[in-house]
Design a protein around this motif. Structure first.
Motif, PDB file in Angstrom:
ATOM      1  N   GLU A 114       0.839  -1.209   0.000  1.00 15.57           N
ATOM      2  CA  GLU A 114       0.000   0.000   0.000  1.00 15.57           C
ATOM      3  C   GLU A 114       0.873   1.258   0.000  1.00 15.57           C
ATOM      4  O   GLU A 114       0.583   2.221  -0.704  1.00 15.57           O
ATOM      5  CB  GLU A 114      -0.923   0.002   1.217  1.00 15.57           C
ATOM      6  N   TRP A 115       1.948   1.225   0.758  1.00  8.08           N
ATOM      7  CA  TRP A 115       2.840   2.381   0.839  1.00  8.08           C
ATOM      8  C   TRP A 115       3.551   2.602  -0.500  1.00  8.08           C
ATOM      9  O   TRP A 115       3.612   3.717  -0.997  1.00  8.08           O
ATOM     10  CB  TRP A 115       3.841   2.167   1.973  1.00  8.08           C
ATOM     11  N   VAL A 116       4.075   1.508  -1.089  1.00  9.29           N
ATOM     12  CA  VAL A 116       4.805   1.617  -2.346  1.00  9.29           C
ATOM     13  C   VAL A 116       3.892   2.117  -3.468  1.00  9.29           C
ATOM     14  O   VAL A 116       4.294   2.942  -4.290  1.00  9.29           O
ATOM     15  CB  VAL A 116       5.454   0.264  -2.731  1.00  9.29           C
ATOM     16  N   THR A 117       2.666   1.620  -3.506  1.00  8.45           N
ATOM     17  CA  THR A 117       1.741   2.015  -4.577  1.00  8.45           C
ATOM     18  C   THR A 117       1.004   3.310  -4.281  1.00  8.45           C
ATOM     19  O   THR A 117       0.324   3.843  -5.152  1.00  8.45           O
ATOM     20  CB  THR A 117       0.700   0.910  -4.834  1.00  8.45           C
ATOM     21  N   GLY A 118       1.129   3.808  -3.052  1.00  5.87           N
ATOM     22  CA  GLY A 118       0.446   5.045  -2.687  1.00  5.87           C
ATOM     23  C   GLY A 118      -1.048   4.872  -2.448  1.00  5.87           C
ATOM     24  O   GLY A 118      -1.808   5.842  -2.486  1.00  5.87           O
ATOM     25  N   ILE A 119      -1.479   3.648  -2.174  1.00  5.58           N
ATOM     26  CA  ILE A 119      -2.896   3.395  -1.914  1.00  5.58           C
ATOM     27  C   ILE A 119      -3.261   3.929  -0.539  1.00  5.58           C
ATOM     28  O   ILE A 119      -2.623   3.595   0.456  1.00  5.58           O
ATOM     29  CB  ILE A 119      -3.219   1.891  -2.005  1.00  5.58           C
ATOM     30  N   ASP A 120      -4.272   4.772  -0.491  1.00  4.63           N
ATOM     31  CA  ASP A 120      -4.804   5.268   0.781  1.00  4.63           C
ATOM     32  C   ASP A 120      -5.863   4.275   1.242  1.00  4.63           C
ATOM     33  O   ASP A 120      -7.039   4.388   0.910  1.00  4.63           O
ATOM     34  CB  ASP A 120      -5.408   6.660   0.589  1.00  4.63           C
ATOM     35  N   ILE A 121      -5.421   3.272   2.000  1.00  3.29           N
ATOM     36  CA  ILE A 121      -6.306   2.172   2.369  1.00  3.29           C
ATOM     37  C   ILE A 121      -7.498   2.662   3.186  1.00  3.29           C
ATOM     38  O   ILE A 121      -8.588   2.113   3.072  1.00  3.29           O
ATOM     39  CB  ILE A 121      -5.538   1.042   3.092  1.00  3.29           C
ATOM     40  N   GLY A 122      -7.309   3.691   3.982  1.00  2.00           N
ATOM     41  CA  GLY A 122      -8.438   4.230   4.750  1.00  2.00           C
ATOM     42  C   GLY A 122      -9.540   4.734   3.839  1.00  2.00           C
ATOM     43  O   GLY A 122     -10.720   4.444   4.050  1.00  2.00           O
ATOM     44  N   ALA A 123      -9.162   5.482   2.802  1.00  2.00           N
ATOM     45  CA  ALA A 123     -10.152   6.001   1.854  1.00  2.00           C
ATOM     46  C   ALA A 123     -10.781   4.873   1.048  1.00  2.00           C
ATOM     47  O   ALA A 123     -11.987   4.897   0.772  1.00  2.00           O
ATOM     48  CB  ALA A 123      -9.493   7.017   0.920  1.00  2.00           C
ATOM     49  N   VAL A 124      -9.982   3.875   0.685  1.00  2.00           N
ATOM     50  CA  VAL A 124     -10.510   2.750  -0.093  1.00  2.00           C
ATOM     51  C   VAL A 124     -11.536   1.980   0.733  1.00  2.00           C
ATOM     52  O   VAL A 124     -12.634   1.676   0.259  1.00  2.00           O
ATOM     53  CB  VAL A 124      -9.368   1.820  -0.561  1.00  2.00           C
ATOM     54  N   LEU A 125     -11.192   1.664   1.973  1.00  2.00           N
ATOM     55  CA  LEU A 125     -12.086   0.852   2.803  1.00  2.00           C
ATOM     56  C   LEU A 125     -13.394   1.554   3.121  1.00  2.00           C
ATOM     57  O   LEU A 125     -14.432   0.904   3.248  1.00  2.00           O
ATOM     58  CB  LEU A 125     -11.382   0.451   4.098  1.00  2.00           C
ATOM     59  N   THR A 126     -13.365   2.856   3.269  1.00  2.00           N
ATOM     60  CA  THR A 126     -14.586   3.570   3.659  1.00  2.00           C
ATOM     61  C   THR A 126     -15.436   4.017   2.473  1.00  2.00           C
ATOM     62  O   THR A 126     -16.539   4.513   2.674  1.00  2.00           O
ATOM     63  CB  THR A 126     -14.240   4.803   4.522  1.00  2.00           C
ATOM     64  N   ALA A 127     -14.940   3.819   1.250  1.00  2.00           N
ATOM     65  CA  ALA A 127     -15.721   4.204   0.078  1.00  2.00           C
ATOM     66  C   ALA A 127     -16.980   3.342  -0.014  1.00  2.00           C
ATOM     67  O   ALA A 127     -16.963   2.156   0.327  1.00  2.00           O
ATOM     68  CB  ALA A 127     -14.878   4.041  -1.188  1.00  2.00           C
ATOM     69  N   ASP A 128     -18.060   3.940  -0.464  1.00  2.00           N
ATOM     70  CA  ASP A 128     -19.315   3.196  -0.527  1.00  2.00           C
ATOM     71  C   ASP A 128     -19.509   2.454  -1.854  1.00  2.00           C
ATOM     72  O   ASP A 128     -20.503   1.768  -2.039  1.00  2.00           O
ATOM     73  CB  ASP A 128     -20.513   4.103  -0.238  1.00  2.00           C
ATOM     74  N   ARG A 129     -18.547   2.618  -2.773  1.00  2.00           N
ATOM     75  CA  ARG A 129     -18.577   1.879  -4.040  1.00  2.00           C
ATOM     76  C   ARG A 129     -17.243   1.174  -4.224  1.00  2.00           C
ATOM     77  O   ARG A 129     -16.217   1.610  -3.706  1.00  2.00           O
ATOM     78  CB  ARG A 129     -18.851   2.820  -5.210  1.00  2.00           C
ATOM     79  N   ILE A 130     -17.267   0.092  -4.976  1.00  2.00           N
ATOM     80  CA  ILE A 130     -16.051  -0.687  -5.219  1.00  2.00           C
ATOM     81  C   ILE A 130     -14.979   0.197  -5.847  1.00  2.00           C
ATOM     82  O   ILE A 130     -15.248   0.948  -6.779  1.00  2.00           O
ATOM     83  CB  ILE A 130     -16.352  -1.886  -6.142  1.00  2.00           C
ATOM     84  N   GLN A 131     -13.775   0.091  -5.299  1.00  2.00           N
ATOM     85  CA  GLN A 131     -12.606   0.809  -5.810  1.00  2.00           C
ATOM     86  C   GLN A 131     -11.625  -0.226  -6.364  1.00  2.00           C
ATOM     87  O   GLN A 131     -11.439  -1.296  -5.776  1.00  2.00           O
ATOM     88  CB  GLN A 131     -11.921   1.587  -4.678  1.00  2.00           C
TER      89      GLN A 131
END
Length: 153
Positions: A114-131
């Motif tokens: 997640e760190w290497v790819t820059g994925i903001d896991i918090g934002a991904v997990l809380t999104a109400d639609r599939i990311q």
């Protein structure tokens, strides 16, 4: 009558073998559930927000990532149990150790990805639609679970 005759032909140690087998199944099942719960809480502690609440609320990315994490932990536990040798206590202990190492490797590896790819896991997990990022994180869970499971072999 034939059934009674057939049952009478069962050897005297059969009940003991079945009893030990059932006991081992139950102990390994309890250990597997505990390791999977520990794996879930390790992921929960290293991600922003309360993962169990997000899953309960049906947030799709949290559900997908959590499911992948549980399946990957199951790979590790299954292989650890399968390869355990010796007595029951040694097998349970080996499964516990391999399971704990697997949890650390899986959580650390996924957080690194997640760190290497820059994925903001918090934002991904809380999104109400599939990311799309949820699939990358889920794939990382599954891949690391397989890598650790094969390393146990």
């Amino acid at each position: 009558m034939e059934v009674l005759v057939t049952l009478a032909q069962i050897g005297p140690g059969f009940g003991e073998v079945i009893g030990r087998g059932v006991g081992a199944i139950l102990l390994y099942a309890v250990l597997g559930v505990l390791l999977m719960l520990l794996g879930f809480y390790a992921v929960d502690l290293t991600t922003p927000g309360k993962l169990n609440r997000m899953v309960r609320d049906g947030l799709p990315n949290a559900v997908v990532v959590t499911a992948a994490g549980m399946v990957s932990m199951a790979f590790i536990v299954v292989v650890a149990i399968y390869t355990s040798s010796g007595g029951l206590l040694e097998g349970l202990l080996a499964s516990l150790i391999f399971g704990l190492v697997g949890i650390v490797a899986q959580v650390g590896g996924v957080r690194l990805l997640e760190w290497v790819t820059g994925i903001d896991i918090g934002a991904v997990l809380t999104a109400d639609r599939i990311q799309a990022q949820a699939f990358v994180v889920s794939a990382a869970h599954l891949a690391l679970g397989l890598v650790v499971a094969v390393a146990i072999l």
